[in-house]
Design an enzyme around this catalytic site. Structure first.
Site, short mmCIF file in Angstrom:
data_model
loop_
_atom_site.label_atom_id
_atom_site.label_comp_id
_atom_site.label_asym_id
_atom_site.label_seq_id
_atom_site.Cartn_x
_atom_site.Cartn_y
_atom_site.Cartn_z
N HIS A 66 29.76 47.84 35.21
CA HIS A 66 28.83 46.93 34.52
C HIS A 66 27.79 46.35 35.47
CE1 HIS A 66 31.97 43.41 34.96
NE2 HIS A 66 31.71 43.97 36.10
N ASN A 67 26.62 46.13 34.93
CA ASN A 67 25.49 45.50 35.64
C ASN A 67 24.89 46.39 36.73
OD1 ASN A 67 26.47 43.26 34.20
ND2 ASN A 67 27.69 42.61 35.94
#
Lengths: 352, 352, 352
Positions: free
Chosen positions: C246-247
């Site tokens: 994620h991210n």
């Protein structure tokens, strides 16, 4: 969809002793990271060491620990609570619940469900789902589109399978689990007896038994046991693209990051963490509270809690080449050092 | 479902020269590992070195080698045979066949099958299966629910695809193969020509050709060749989450454990084994009977049979940090050692 | 289906300044590698260093660079062009287009499409596809059988999803992308707050944003962001079985080979390459034009373009064992070397 800051704090008042310093009428439109949060966004300070960032934040409100209270109040609204990260985790849950579509219970007409399967109330079954004979699904279970549930599978209440999950015959999943797309639970373990240069299949007669509150990442595979079951205890968190071999046993609240491989019959204790891309070899045993760094290879059992690492440090390629070439002579270098030590020792004795 | 011990031995009498020492009327309810087998369970002794465990086993019967016969008969019934592991493998197959639901042939009404596909007798096609134009499926083939078979695919007799398997256009699978859920056969290889900082796709015009008796694990990917085919020869066994690049050639009866990556155009010989998480770089060639340890990286062709390894030994994190830091100076250390050797040599010549 | 050599060169005349030396009437039946190309096949010489192979080739025609023209014309027809690899890439594209079935637009009757989804003209939707509420699909998009498109997903024009792709709610894919079977876009990132020995889920409220001309391999996973989006910029190429946490942010035209793992919140620059099985740890930053060797582990940010490596060199197992054992004493060896240097220094001062 906005949330009044005062309502947000009130929602979590049962669980947390948190103090709102600021206007409860502020409207929160989104949650955001500290660096980018704007005047309609709520954020949090993950660690006191980053408190210098507070001054630069345009956030509507920041969740902080008591140590950061002074710095936080200088810039605007804040919520003070002893564990801001945990508090923020609950806010994300609250946020998700508020923004989810309600009323998703129901069984899609295209699903193929064996008449002997038992489906509890509140269940959601998506399009093209297959559910096998004698499967038992608990209350409020969610089976995403295209998932395939085998015969005699049992799934506990409130467990959510995303789309395209396979759970093979006889496997058991506990309550409140989350299984992401593409996960495969209960494929055959990798077992063959060698025979005159070929491999004879050992049929895998065990299953997979998964506890409560387990999360299983996308495209992760958990093989069924050879004779007994592969066991994942309560609260275990598995990231994406993990391979769990047959007969593996993973203890409570252990977390494995992405791309980890755990070979057959390994036992990992409770409250362990295994970093991304690490490998645990077969038949090994890891004690409770063992922490393995990313990309490390566990080649022996580890009986003591602690932090273990084994990876080649990255370097510019030219330096690596020189050091890697020397590494192949390392044992020889040690022998040469020994000889030198003896020579020097003799020399120094000769010349005291 | 129980099995009379005498019947079990009789079933395998054609293949094995095995002797039952004990009561043929004993009823076997389950197969189990030696450590946990109870009085209604059959087990086996995998190696003579574990024979001390025999005395503690409550198993109904143990399959043992002639060397362990004496120790085994002291505790109860046993089957004496030259290769107990192989014998037990056959028992697991027998067991599975006995316990499987019969009569699974048939084509689910929801399957979407191109009219030009050829389906042989005895075939099973599960719910929501798609079968493309001109696909040819042999006798007794099993296509699990949600599998997608492309145009011009050929699948040999008695091959079993589990649920959610993709076989792309033009790929060929032999007889008696097993393919586990989520496997992808024939996706595009990773081929791009660099062009002014961007990547121009090289269309992958080859296919995948898989021999007989191959097993392919869950979520494993085998890419189609760029111009010619990617080839997996007879008897190869691939575990879960393996990546096989385009144009790879894997020889007969080679076995790859979970999470292995084989880069494009690599050639692996026959009767090789590759441990879990190992990587074989592109365009390399491995001879027959090469064995690669888990998590090792093959960076050069290997022309001699043997056992090869390359991994950083795991250690407690503090020790690792010290050694890893020193590793970056290793070439320098060697140089310093050389200087010392010369100095000492000069010194010792001076002081003979 | 054959192609006249003259027509082939004419088709690419707009893009390339290429010269055909040979008979334009030659009929090409297939494309093939240099080593195996026969008299009805077209091939190319990838690098001048292989030009000795030209003499042995039976190919109908070879695409070569001007440097290899002399050697090439001695053996038969050739196409001379400044970048033969790029030229051949375009030929594969031409070839594929010629051999593909036309007229695949249309929506399969079994697809389950939310009435609020917007489908542009020229779209293909395969069997058993699910498309969620408010999804927007551009012109000439191809959604393969069994793919699952969530609510509020947007997919740009001419993007092709193969079979069994999942794109979760709110994710965005640009124009002309290719996504291979089993890929999972937008599953939850791996985020948990520790709490009294258990893990509390941080709901993942971001999405995945993918640019134009991106290719995503089979069974690759790209997690949705925790608060903001995971971003894959234009022209990125991801091979199979890759994990993107994620991210993560991946810059334009970066390419990652199979089995790479990129942990959460890592930033990879533009025009980078990451070799197969490499791991990038979380929260790190890689500059533009950084090249990571296969199976290397990035444990610190890299701010300078260049080539970086970190892997244990493979060796025969016995040699590896000796060197690996010594490696655990490496820091100690350095200390002993220091002592020796001092002793010898003292000794040499004593005996000048």
């Amino acid at each position: 969809m906005t949330l009044r800051l005062g309502d947000l704090v009130a929602s979590l008042a049962g669980e947390f002793d948190a103090t709102l310093l600021g206007d409860p009428e502020l409207l929160i439109e989104r949650l955001a990271p500290l660096e980018s949060a704007g005047p309609a966004e709520l954020t949090f300070l993950s660690h006191i060491k980053y408190q210098a960032k507070l001054g630069r934040s345009a956030a509507a409100c920041v969740v902080v620990s008591p140590q950061a209270q002074q710095a936080a109040t200088q810039r605007g609204a804040c919520i003070v609570v002893s564990d801001p990260y945990l508090y923020f985790a609950r806010i994300t849950q609250l946020w998700k619940k508020r923004h989810e579509q309600p009323g998703r219970a129901g069984i899609h007409s295209s699903a193929v469900i064996d008449p002997s399967a038992e489906l509890s109330p509140g269940i959601f079954v998506g399009a093209f789902v297959c559910i096998g004979a004698r499967a038992v699904l608990g209350a409020d279970v969610h089976i995403g589109a295209h998932s395939v549930i085998g015969d005699d599978v049992r799934i506990g209440r409130e467990t959510r399978l995303a789309s395209r999950v396979t759970v093979n015959d006889g496997c058991v999943i506990g309550d409140r689990c989350v299984v992401h797309p593409g996960a495969v639970i209960g494929a055959d373990g990798f077992g063959f007896a060698p025979h005159e240069g070929t491999w004879v299949k050992i049929e895998q007669l065990g299953a997979v038994r998964i506890g409560n509150d387990v999360e299983i990442g996308a495209n992760t595979c958990i093989d069924r046991g050879a004779l007994q079951d592969t066991v994942i205890e309560d609260g275990v968190k598995l990231d994406n693209l993990i391979q769990i071999g047959h007969n593996v046993h993973i203890g409570r609240h252990t977390a494995l990051a992405g791309c980890v491989g755990v070979a057959g019959s390994a036992t990992i204790g409770a409250h362990c963490t295994v970093g991304g891309g690490a490998v645990v070899l077969g038949h090994l045993s890891l004690a409770d509270r063992v922490h393995i760094s990313a990309a490390s290879v566990v080649t022996r059992s580890i009986h003591k809690p602690g932090h273990y690492t084994g990876l080649f440090p990255i370097d510019d390629n030219a330096s690596w080449e020189k050091n890697a070439a020397t590494l192949k002579q390392l044992h020889g270098l040690r022998e040469r050092l020994k000889v030198l030590e003896q020579t020097t020792d003799i020399a120094s004795r000769k010349n005291p």
